[in-house]
Write an enzyme that holds these catalytic residues in place. Structure first.
Site, mmCIF file in Angstrom:
data_model
loop_
_atom_site.group_PDB
_atom_site.id
_atom_site.type_symbol
_atom_site.label_atom_id
_atom_site.label_comp_id
_atom_site.label_asym_id
_atom_site.label_seq_id
_atom_site.Cartn_x
_atom_site.Cartn_y
_atom_site.Cartn_z
ATOM 1 N N ASN A 1 -6.213 -2.703 1.785
ATOM 2 C CA ASN A 1 -6.183 -4.152 1.910
ATOM 3 C C ASN A 1 -7.608 -4.672 1.977
ATOM 4 O O ASN A 1 -8.479 -4.029 2.573
ATOM 5 C CB ASN A 1 -5.455 -4.572 3.180
ATOM 6 C CG ASN A 1 -3.953 -4.462 3.072
ATOM 7 O OD1 ASN A 1 -3.394 -4.391 1.981
ATOM 8 N ND2 ASN A 1 -3.281 -4.448 4.205
ATOM 9 N N ARG B 1 0.829 -1.217 0.000
ATOM 10 C CA ARG B 1 0.000 0.000 0.000
ATOM 11 C C ARG B 1 0.854 1.254 0.000
ATOM 12 O O ARG B 1 0.599 2.191 -0.769
ATOM 13 C CB ARG B 1 -0.973 0.005 1.179
ATOM 14 C CG ARG B 1 -2.059 -1.054 1.057
ATOM 15 C CD ARG B 1 -2.965 -1.079 2.264
ATOM 16 N NE ARG B 1 -2.168 -1.387 3.444
ATOM 17 C CZ ARG B 1 -2.517 -1.115 4.697
ATOM 18 N NH1 ARG B 1 -3.657 -0.518 4.960
ATOM 19 N NH2 ARG B 1 -1.752 -1.446 5.705
#
Length: 90
Positions: free
Chosen positions: A37, A19
């Site tokens: 996520n 990320r």
């Protein structure tokens, strides 16, 4: 013309700085949107910007950061649902 990329990335993509690296890559290419996520182990990306930047991000998603092992990227151009002022991790 601003376009929107919606992508799902599977493989070893959680717990490997995916990320944060996606955020940095998107910012480098002047994109806005988000990355998060998912409970099933995938990473979801929504990115808005010009075609060149989206193509660069899409290519990067298939590789990911050093510790990641990307198995598959499913992506599509979609109609923007909303406007974003920055790229963020949600």
């Amino acid at each position: 013309m601003v376009q929107c990329l919606h992508a799902f990335v599977s493989g070893r993509v959680q717990g490997v700085w995916f990320r944060q690296s996606t955020l940095e890559t998107a910012q480098t290419h002047g994109l806005t949107g988000w990355v998060r996520n998912l409970d099933d182990g995938r990473v979801e990306v929504m990115a808005h910007g010009h075609e060149h930047g989206l193509l660069q991000l899409e290519a990067w998603l298939s590789i990911g950061p050093e510790l990641a092992t990307v198995a598959e990227v499913k992506s599509a151009r979609v109609e923007p649902a909303e406007e974003y002022i920055e790229f963020m991790i949600i």
